[in-house]
Scaffold this motif. Structure first.
Motif, PDB file in Angstrom:
ATOM      1  N   ILE A 134       8.846  11.910  -8.223  1.00  0.00           N
ATOM      2  CA  ILE A 134       8.904  10.496  -8.592  1.00  0.00           C
ATOM      3  C   ILE A 134       7.602   9.841  -8.109  1.00  0.00           C
ATOM      4  CG2 ILE A 134      10.212   8.332  -8.439  1.00  0.00           C
ATOM      5  CD1 ILE A 134      12.677  10.010  -7.626  1.00  0.00           C
ATOM      6  N   ASP A 135       6.912   9.189  -9.030  1.00  0.00           N
ATOM      7  CA  ASP A 135       5.636   8.535  -8.699  1.00  0.00           C
ATOM      8  C   ASP A 135       5.731   7.042  -8.959  1.00  0.00           C
ATOM      9  OD1 ASP A 135       3.842  10.723  -7.977  1.00  0.00           O
ATOM     10  OD2 ASP A 135       4.160  11.416 -10.029  1.00  0.00           O
ATOM     11  N   TYR A 136       4.989   6.306  -8.181  1.00  0.00           N
ATOM     12  CA  TYR A 136       4.862   4.870  -8.443  1.00  0.00           C
ATOM     13  C   TYR A 136       4.020   4.663  -9.696  1.00  0.00           C
ATOM     14  CZ  TYR A 136       6.626   3.680  -3.803  1.00  0.00           C
ATOM     15  OH  TYR A 136       7.411   3.521  -2.698  1.00  0.00           O
ATOM     16  N   ALA A 137       4.477   3.730 -10.560  1.00  0.00           N
ATOM     17  CA  ALA A 137       3.684   3.317 -11.718  1.00  0.00           C
ATOM     18  C   ALA A 137       3.695   1.791 -11.684  1.00  0.00           C
ATOM     19  CB  ALA A 137       4.314   3.836 -13.004  1.00  0.00           C
ATOM     20  N   ASP A 138       2.745   1.215 -10.989  1.00  0.00           N
ATOM     21  CA  ASP A 138       2.785  -0.210 -10.617  1.00  0.00           C
ATOM     22  C   ASP A 138       4.093  -0.461  -9.879  1.00  0.00           C
ATOM     23  OD1 ASP A 138       0.272  -0.934 -11.554  1.00  0.00           O
ATOM     24  OD2 ASP A 138       1.032  -1.076 -13.600  1.00  0.00           O
TER      25      ASP A 138
END
Ligand code: ADP
Ligand code: MG
Length: 159
Positions: A134-138
């Motif tokens: 899971i990655d931050y996207a804004d």
């Protein structure tokens, strides 16, 4: 499909993908039962690993709160026919501690391991069937599912 990425605009979307994976587990119960299933959850603090675990565990029948295993290292859920063992190894000082915890008893027939910070348990945790990142996207997130085994691949194909 061995690897795919989805964009998640909010927490509800994240919970939906977690439920979809749990539904796949239900649909593949017979194929997964004997070997068990190991899922690694990667991502920075606050990315949504515990939130994902909550959606997954509740979809498999748990009705209460899903507590982060940050301090206990593992929280287990008996959800017929599954036993889900949710690990958070962030605070694990030495991977060998997993040996003392009896890590071998956490995998096997009808057992599912969901592991946050699996890197800290390297060499002692079972190899993953699926790695979820899971990655931050804004302010939103992206999630990537990668299958590493045949049963992991079959499970992702149901999503
Ligand atoms: P981790 O276990 O990875 O440290 P948590 O699941 O405990 O993270 O916390 C994730 C936080 O991010 C929660 O406060 C949740 O509401 C929020 N969150 C989860 N998914 C999204 C999303 N898709 N977009 C924005 N915020 C999210
Ligand atoms: Mg967490």
């Amino acid at each position: 499909m061995h690897k795919h990425t989805l964009f998640l605009k909010d927490e509800a979307a994240l919970l939906n993908t977690a439920r979809a994976l749990a539904d796949g587990v239900k649909a593949h119960e017979n194929a997964l039962a004997e070997s068990g299933l190991t899922i690694y959850l990667l991502g920075e603090l606050g990315a949504g690993k515990t939130t994902f675990s909550r959606g997954f565990i509740q979809q498999l029948g748990h009705q209460g709160h899903v507590k982060s295993p940050t301090y206990t290292l593992v929280e287990s859920y008996e959800l017929e026919p599954w036993q889900i063992n949710h690990f958070d190894l962030y605070r694990l000082a030495d991977p060998e501690e997993l040996e003392f915890m009896g890590i071998r008893d956490y995998l096997g027939t009808h057992r599912i391991i969901l592991a946050e910070w699996p890197q800290r348990g390297e060499g002692y945790l079972p190899q993953p069937d699926i790695i979820i990142t899971i990655d931050y996207a804004d302010t939103a997130r992206s999630i990537t599912f990668e299958a590493l085994t045949k049963r992991g691949r079959e499970l992702l194909d149901t999503m």
